[in-house]
Design a protein around this motif. Structure first.
Motif, PDB file in Angstrom:
ATOM      1  N   LEU A  37      69.898  18.024 100.863  1.00  9.23           N
ATOM      2  CA  LEU A  37      69.598  17.932 102.297  1.00  9.23           C
ATOM      3  C   LEU A  37      70.829  18.075 103.171  1.00  9.23           C
ATOM      4  N   THR A  38      71.989  17.666 102.663  1.00 10.56           N
ATOM      5  CA  THR A  38      73.208  17.727 103.475  1.00 10.56           C
ATOM      6  C   THR A  38      73.717  19.157 103.615  1.00 10.56           C
ATOM      7  N   LEU A  39      73.724  19.903 102.506  1.00 11.72           N
ATOM      8  CA  LEU A  39      74.240  21.276 102.526  1.00 11.72           C
ATOM      9  C   LEU A  39      73.156  22.311 102.784  1.00 11.72           C
ATOM     10  N   ILE A  70      72.479  12.471  88.564  1.00  5.41           N
ATOM     11  CA  ILE A  70      73.749  11.902  89.016  1.00  5.41           C
ATOM     12  C   ILE A  70      74.400  12.886  89.980  1.00  5.41           C
ATOM     13  N   ALA A  71      74.465  12.518  91.259  1.00  2.00           N
ATOM     14  CA  ALA A  71      75.047  13.397  92.275  1.00  2.00           C
ATOM     15  C   ALA A  71      76.566  13.379  92.186  1.00  2.00           C
ATOM     16  N   GLY A  72      77.185  14.491  92.574  1.00  2.00           N
ATOM     17  CA  GLY A  72      78.634  14.576  92.621  1.00  2.00           C
ATOM     18  C   GLY A  72      79.175  13.900  93.869  1.00  2.00           C
ATOM     19  N   ASP A  97      78.226  20.241  96.093  1.00  2.00           N
ATOM     20  CA  ASP A  97      76.949  20.751  95.599  1.00  2.00           C
ATOM     21  C   ASP A  97      76.862  20.592  94.088  1.00  2.00           C
ATOM     22  N   ARG A  98      77.552  19.563  93.558  1.00  2.00           N
ATOM     23  CA  ARG A  98      77.585  19.341  92.109  1.00  2.00           C
ATOM     24  C   ARG A  98      76.694  18.161  91.735  1.00  2.00           C
ATOM     25  N   PHE A  99      76.022  18.295  90.611  1.00  2.00           N
ATOM     26  CA  PHE A  99      75.214  17.204  90.086  1.00  2.00           C
ATOM     27  C   PHE A  99      75.007  17.390  88.586  1.00  2.00           C
ATOM     28  N   ILE A 108      78.592  24.530  86.168  1.00  2.00           N
ATOM     29  CA  ILE A 108      78.664  25.707  85.291  1.00  2.00           C
ATOM     30  C   ILE A 108      77.281  26.301  85.038  1.00  2.00           C
ATOM     31  N   ASP A 109      76.255  25.715  85.682  1.00  2.00           N
ATOM     32  CA  ASP A 109      74.878  26.214  85.592  1.00  2.00           C
ATOM     33  C   ASP A 109      74.432  26.374  84.142  1.00  2.00           C
ATOM     34  N   THR A 110      74.729  25.354  83.337  1.00  3.98           N
ATOM     35  CA  THR A 110      74.460  25.438  81.904  1.00  3.98           C
ATOM     36  C   THR A 110      73.953  24.097  81.373  1.00  3.98           C
TER      37      THR A 110
END
Length: 395
Positions: free
Chosen positions: A134-136, A163-165, A170-172, A193-195
């Motif tokens: 929601l923020t980004l 677990i949010a970064g 935009d990392r989690f 790393i989208d993996t």
């Protein structure tokens, strides 16, 4: 975000105050209220946009707890209902603008969980998981896990964790635990790393400490829960293999009927709710079984022993508080989280089509129970499609 209209009318008077007092007032508001104020006054926009204010507000907000409920409806009309214990009202958080471009019409959506600014949804027909920030103002489809695409019924709340970064990123990480070829396995998606990675868990051969004063960054994921024994994975922030814990439960009579996660009035005397290595037990009795009406009589919280081999009794909700909050129900479910030494449990009951919510928390250090009264909301006939507790939203 839907907030009181009084915020707009009071904004002009608020701007006449000294800046230090304005900031002090803003620190007492929730994020939806601040966003609304930001849109009606240039003076307030200047204060809220200040880097120092955003940093200090986000530090404070990170300790907030939110309750989110998602009503089952078209993705083009999707709304999250949110409540925080720092406010006295429900907020409507529209997510349709994020979901409609990536979710086809007629899709059956379920709200899985949330953490910080991230909200995770699962689609039943397309069998996809969708992350909204929601923020980004971003939306992202998560690639299928090594187990392949999954429908909404495959996801178990106590067996997954988001677990949010750091705030503003935009990392989690998205983790869940499952039995694969009869062995507990941890599956973890890393957005950076989208993996996905999958790691087979190992037995706790040396009875290492996993209960009691647990490590702050340790994550506990439920795999299986039976009447007398559970299987729980404990994993840390590193790359070490997760550990299998097999806590036994000796706290209930064999004559009691048991429900895990969801209970209806005619099948169970004991509802177990799991999360973050904790267990809440709701014990009930029937009033009129012909119409499946029950009342809960006792609520207990249990935790893992130091070696992770037992469920240990921790506390019971005082009887005077039980009498204050209990109501008749035909069906009941719950969700649970433990964070910063506070165990929070939400019990959701339904009686003749009317939903009721109870928010209870237990302070481990002070050994105190607290009840958070929830304001009235339109719950009759609600087709609930997900409920979760989450950390605070950020600017």
């Amino acid at each position: 975000m839907d907030v009181s209209r009084n915020l707009t009318s009071n904004a002009v008077g608020l701007c006449l105050l000294p800046s230090e007092l304005i900031q002090d007032i803003l620190f007492r508001l929730t994020l939806p209220e601040i966003v609304r104020l930001k849109s009606v006054s240039k003076t307030l926009t200047s204060v809220i946009s200040c880097d120092d204010f955003r940093r200090d507000y986000n530090i404070q907000s990170s300790s907030d707890t939110w309750l989110f409920i998602y009503k089952k409806r078209s993705p083009r009309d999707s709304v999250l209902h949110g409540f925080t214990d720092r406010s006295n009202r429900w907020f409507k958080i529209p997510v349709a603008d994020y979901l409609s471009p990536v979710v086809p019409p007629g899709e059956d959506l379920y709200f899985l969980t949330a953490s910080g600014d991230f909200f995770l949804f699962a689609s039943n027909n397309c069998r996809e998981v969708i992350a909204v920030n929601l923020t980004l103002n971003t939306v992202k489809k998560i690639p299928p896990s090594p187990l392949g695409p999954r429908g909404t019924s495959s996801w178990r709340r106590s067996g997954l964790k988001l677990i949010a970064g750091p705030p503003g990123s935009d990392r989690f990480r998205f983790l869940f635990a499952e039995l694969y070829e009869n062995r507990p396995v941890l599956f973890e998606y890393i957005s950076e790393i989208d993996t996905w990675r999958s790691v087979e868990a190992r037995e706790n051969e040396w009875n290492q400490q996993h209960g009691g004063q647990r490590e702050k960054e340790k994550v506990y994921l439920s795999v299986i829960h039976r009447r007398s024994e559970s299987v729980v994975l404990a994993t840390g922030p590193g790359n070490d293999a997760p550990v299998i814990l097999r806590p036994r439960f000796e706290g209930g009579g064999v004559e009691e009927r048991l429900a895990i996660g969801f209970s209806t009035g005619d099948v169970s005397n004991r509802l177990h709710v799991y999360g973050d290595g904790c267990m809440v037990i709701v014990r009930s009795e029937g009033v009129d079984l012909s119409v499946r009406v029950r009342f809960f009589t006792c609520i207990e919280v249990w935790g893992l022993s130091v070696d992770g081999r037992q469920w240990e009794f921790m506390s019971r909700v005082p009887e005077v508080l039980v009498e204050r909050v209990r109501k008749p129900y035909n069906a009941m479910m719950g969700c649970l989280e433990e964070r910063d030494g506070i165990i929070r449990v939400i019990l959701v009951s339904n009686f003749e089509g009317l939903w009721d919510l109870i928010w209870l928390s237990y302070d481990l250090e002070r050994r105190l129970w607290n009840w958070v009264p929830l304001p009235a909301t339109s719950m009759k006939g609600l087709n609930m499609a997900g409920i979760t507790l989450s950390t605070g939203l950020t600017l």
